[in-house]
Write an enzyme that holds these catalytic residues in place. Structure first.
Site, PDB file in Angstrom:
ATOM      1  N   CYS A 120      64.207 130.764  91.009  1.00  0.00           N
ATOM      2  CA  CYS A 120      63.211 131.484  89.540  1.00  0.00           C
ATOM      3  C   CYS A 120      63.055 132.713  89.944  1.00  0.00           C
ATOM      4  O   CYS A 120      62.777 133.808  89.169  1.00  0.00           O
ATOM      5  CB  CYS A 120      62.307 130.623  88.822  1.00  0.00           C
ATOM      6  N   HIS A 253      57.801 135.274  85.173  1.00  0.00           N
ATOM      7  CA  HIS A 253      59.209 134.136  84.929  1.00  0.00           C
ATOM      8  C   HIS A 253      58.780 133.200  83.634  1.00  0.00           C
ATOM      9  O   HIS A 253      57.575 132.833  83.841  1.00  0.00           O
ATOM     10  CB  HIS A 253      59.206 133.527  86.206  1.00  0.00           C
ATOM     11  N   ASN A 283      63.237 127.518  80.412  1.00  0.00           N
ATOM     12  CA  ASN A 283      63.131 128.050  81.837  1.00  0.00           C
ATOM     13  C   ASN A 283      64.472 128.349  82.174  1.00  0.00           C
ATOM     14  O   ASN A 283      65.386 127.549  82.167  1.00  0.00           O
ATOM     15  CB  ASN A 283      62.366 127.108  82.685  1.00  0.00           C
TER      16      ASN A 283
HETATM   17  N1  ACO Z   1      58.000 113.638  77.387  1.00  0.00           N
HETATM   18  C1  ACO Z   1      56.881 112.712  77.067  1.00  0.00           C
HETATM   19  N2  ACO Z   1      56.058 112.310  78.130  1.00  0.00           N
HETATM   20  C2  ACO Z   1      56.381 112.864  79.279  1.00  0.00           C
HETATM   21  C3  ACO Z   1      57.333 113.619  79.570  1.00  0.00           C
HETATM   22  C4  ACO Z   1      58.175 114.058  78.347  1.00  0.00           C
HETATM   23  N3  ACO Z   1      59.185 114.826  78.371  1.00  0.00           N
HETATM   24  N4  ACO Z   1      57.548 114.027  80.606  1.00  0.00           N
HETATM   25  C5  ACO Z   1      56.308 113.297  81.360  1.00  0.00           C
HETATM   26  N5  ACO Z   1      55.710 112.576  80.568  1.00  0.00           N
HETATM   27  C6  ACO Z   1      54.738 111.807  80.625  1.00  0.00           C
HETATM   28  C7  ACO Z   1      54.675 111.336  82.108  1.00  0.00           C
HETATM   29  O1  ACO Z   1      55.412 110.177  82.247  1.00  0.00           O
HETATM   30  C8  ACO Z   1      53.143 110.951  82.341  1.00  0.00           C
HETATM   31  O2  ACO Z   1      52.971 109.598  81.736  1.00  0.00           O
HETATM   32  P1  ACO Z   1      51.650 108.533  82.098  1.00  0.00           P
HETATM   33  O3  ACO Z   1      50.461 109.209  82.211  1.00  0.00           O
HETATM   34  O4  ACO Z   1      51.915 107.553  81.245  1.00  0.00           O
HETATM   35  O5  ACO Z   1      52.231 108.449  83.860  1.00  0.00           O
HETATM   36  C9  ACO Z   1      52.488 112.199  81.415  1.00  0.00           C
HETATM   37  O6  ACO Z   1      53.516 112.473  80.595  1.00  0.00           O
HETATM   38  C10 ACO Z   1      51.910 113.012  82.155  1.00  0.00           C
HETATM   39  O7  ACO Z   1      52.795 113.488  83.109  1.00  0.00           O
HETATM   40  P2  ACO Z   1      52.382 114.788  84.114  1.00  0.00           P
HETATM   41  O8  ACO Z   1      53.480 114.979  84.964  1.00  0.00           O
HETATM   42  O9  ACO Z   1      51.152 114.368  84.564  1.00  0.00           O
HETATM   43  O10 ACO Z   1      52.206 116.010  83.287  1.00  0.00           O
HETATM   44  P3  ACO Z   1      51.647 117.420  83.293  1.00  0.00           P
HETATM   45  O11 ACO Z   1      50.789 117.544  82.520  1.00  0.00           O
HETATM   46  O12 ACO Z   1      51.793 117.762  84.859  1.00  0.00           O
HETATM   47  O13 ACO Z   1      53.067 118.255  82.686  1.00  0.00           O
HETATM   48  C11 ACO Z   1      54.915 119.726  83.483  1.00  0.00           C
HETATM   49  C12 ACO Z   1      54.256 118.053  83.167  1.00  0.00           C
HETATM   50  C13 ACO Z   1      55.002 120.112  82.133  1.00  0.00           C
HETATM   51  C14 ACO Z   1      56.212 119.194  84.220  1.00  0.00           C
HETATM   52  C15 ACO Z   1      53.706 120.454  84.259  1.00  0.00           C
HETATM   53  O14 ACO Z   1      53.454 119.829  85.597  1.00  0.00           O
HETATM   54  C16 ACO Z   1      54.289 121.607  84.642  1.00  0.00           C
HETATM   55  O15 ACO Z   1      54.292 122.490  83.781  1.00  0.00           O
HETATM   56  N6  ACO Z   1      54.319 121.988  85.895  1.00  0.00           N
HETATM   57  C17 ACO Z   1      55.009 123.189  86.266  1.00  0.00           C
HETATM   58  C18 ACO Z   1      56.532 123.080  86.479  1.00  0.00           C
HETATM   59  C19 ACO Z   1      57.483 124.148  86.075  1.00  0.00           C
HETATM   60  O16 ACO Z   1      57.297 124.935  84.991  1.00  0.00           O
HETATM   61  N7  ACO Z   1      58.494 124.104  86.792  1.00  0.00           N
HETATM   62  C20 ACO Z   1      59.378 124.936  86.222  1.00  0.00           C
HETATM   63  C21 ACO Z   1      60.459 125.154  87.333  1.00  0.00           C
HETATM   64  S1  ACO Z   1      59.494 126.105  88.618  1.00  0.00           S
HETATM   65  C22 ACO Z   1      59.606 127.536  88.331  1.00  0.00           C
HETATM   66  O17 ACO Z   1      60.135 127.877  87.512  1.00  0.00           O
HETATM   67  C23 ACO Z   1      58.229 128.033  88.895  1.00  0.00           C
END
Ligand code: ACO
EC number: 2.3.1.180
Length: 326
Positions: A120, A253, A283
């Site tokens: 990215c 990004h 993304n």
């Molecule tokens: N739909 C519904 N529920 C979901 C989903 C979904 N798509 N995905 C995860 N959940 C659930 C999980 O299972 C978890 O449930 P649980 O509490 O019963 O176990 C709950 O939601 C929370 O999951 P987390 O992983 O803790 O959620 P978080 O708030 O961290 O959000 C996310 C996840 C959106 C991926 C976040 O961590 C994030 O934005 N990270 C940054 C990653 C990113 O943007 N990467 C892009 C690529 S890297 C880059 O470009 C820099």
């Protein structure tokens, strides 16, 4: 002959026509017994929709359309181009490069063409390399493209990652200039974080060894991204002898609205200065910055002469920023 600066003279972008909303995706995942919702995706990421390319469409196909638009807006022909750099993590083939394939699609030959692989952060890496090559006299008119078909490497059985990404391409024409364009850049990588965001599969003896699908530890990525984006922006401003107050627009990004707003806040930039396209594109990895830049230019929001901070962060881990006058 060397010139003191390089400057963006045209922008372009392209999205494949198939727009997939969160509700569309939720329906498709439900057929696999996987639950998600528009509400969850919007609240956690700011994403409402993304575009997916048809199976036969490659990164160089998307890059070609974006490049055509960028050349048109720069008032240049493909034959004026003397350097092509494509930032991509989803190349058409293992080799040759998507840049070489794009060169042929543009109907030209002879100039150097190569891919940059920094996930990215690929576009800020590619722009920095093109700037250096122009300032040292190796090129005068570069095509710098970010193009991705991330839909190919998504695990549609993993709801934590497959809802985040989309396909698309963006491009700029970067030319030798007597006026300042690119003011400073700052690039980094730290390979110890390879495991938190990767596609571990590789080709060996006619087989794919390891999974060829994206794996991510979202929370680890989130924490690292906000920290390094602030550091890269500050380092770039310092190199250019500028401050946050000099930034007209922040184009990070487009990974996640919370990472982007967190970065703007740390840089004490008002929300209005943040360019956001993640809501409609998801993304798109190396394509996200030039896609956002082109949309902002074409909508009339971002104007010639304004100062932009472009910022990338992604797998590797890699990160970096480019400060420029448009
Ligand atoms: N739909 C519904 N529920 C979901 C989903 C979904 N798509 N995905 C995860 N959940 C659930 C999980 O299972 C978890 O449930 P649980 O509490 O019963 O176990 C709950 O939601 C929370 O999951 P987390 O992983 O803790 O959620 P978080 O708030 O961290 O959000 C996310 C996840 C959106 C991926 C976040 O961590 C994030 O934005 N990270 C940054 C990653 C990113 O943007 N990467 C892009 C690529 S890297 C880059 O470009 C820099």
């Amino acid at each position: 002959m060397t010139t003191p600066y390089s400057r963006i003279t045209g922008t372009g972008s392209y999205l494949p026509p198939r727009r997939v909303t969160n509700d569309d995706l939720a329906k498709e995942l439900a057929t696999r017994g996987i639950e998600t919702s528009d509400q969850w995706i919007v609240e956690r990421t700011g994403i409402h929709a993304r575009h997916f390319a048809a199976p036969e469409v490659t990164s160089s196909d998307l890059g070609y359309e974006a490049a055509r638009h960028a050349l048109e807006s720069a008032g240049r022909k493909a034959s004026d181009v003397d350097l092509i750099i494509v930032a991509t993590s989803t190349p058409d083939m293992v080799f040759p490069s998507s840049a070489a394939i794009l060169q042929h699609k543009l109907g030209i030959a002879g100039c150097p063409a190569f891919d940059v692989q920094a996930v990215c952060s690929g576009f800020v890496y590619a722009l920095t390399v093109a700037d250096a090559m122009i300032r040292t006299g190796s090129a005068r008119c570069a095509l710098v493209v970010g193009a991705e078909v991330f839909s190919r490497i998504l695990d549609f059985n993993d709801r934590t990652t497959c809802v985040l990404f989309g396909d698309g391409a963006g491009a700029v024409v970067l030319e030798a200039s007597q006026e300042p364009g690119i003011l400073a850049s700052d690039l980094h990588a730290d390979g110890k974080h390879v495991g938190i965001l990767c596609v571990p599969g590789h080709v060996s003896g006619g087989n794919v060894l390891g999974t060829p699908l994206l794996h991510m530890d979202g929370q680890a990525v989130f924490k690292l991204a906000v920290r390094v984006l602030e550091e890269a922006a500050r380092a770039t401003l310092a190199k250019a002898g500028k401050t946050e107050a000099d930034i007209d627009w922040l184009i990070p990004h487009q990974a996640n609205i919370r990472i982007m707003e967190g970065t703007a806040k740390k840089l004490k930039l008002p929300r209005e200065k943040l360019i956001v396209t993640v809501n409609e594109h998801g993304n798109t990895s190396a394509a996200s910055i030039p896609l956002a830049l082109d949309e902002a230019v074409r909508s009339g929001k971002v104007k010639k002469g304004e100062t932009l901070m472009l910022e990338g962060v992604g797998g590797g881990f890699t990160w970096g920023a480019v400060l420029l006058n448009l």
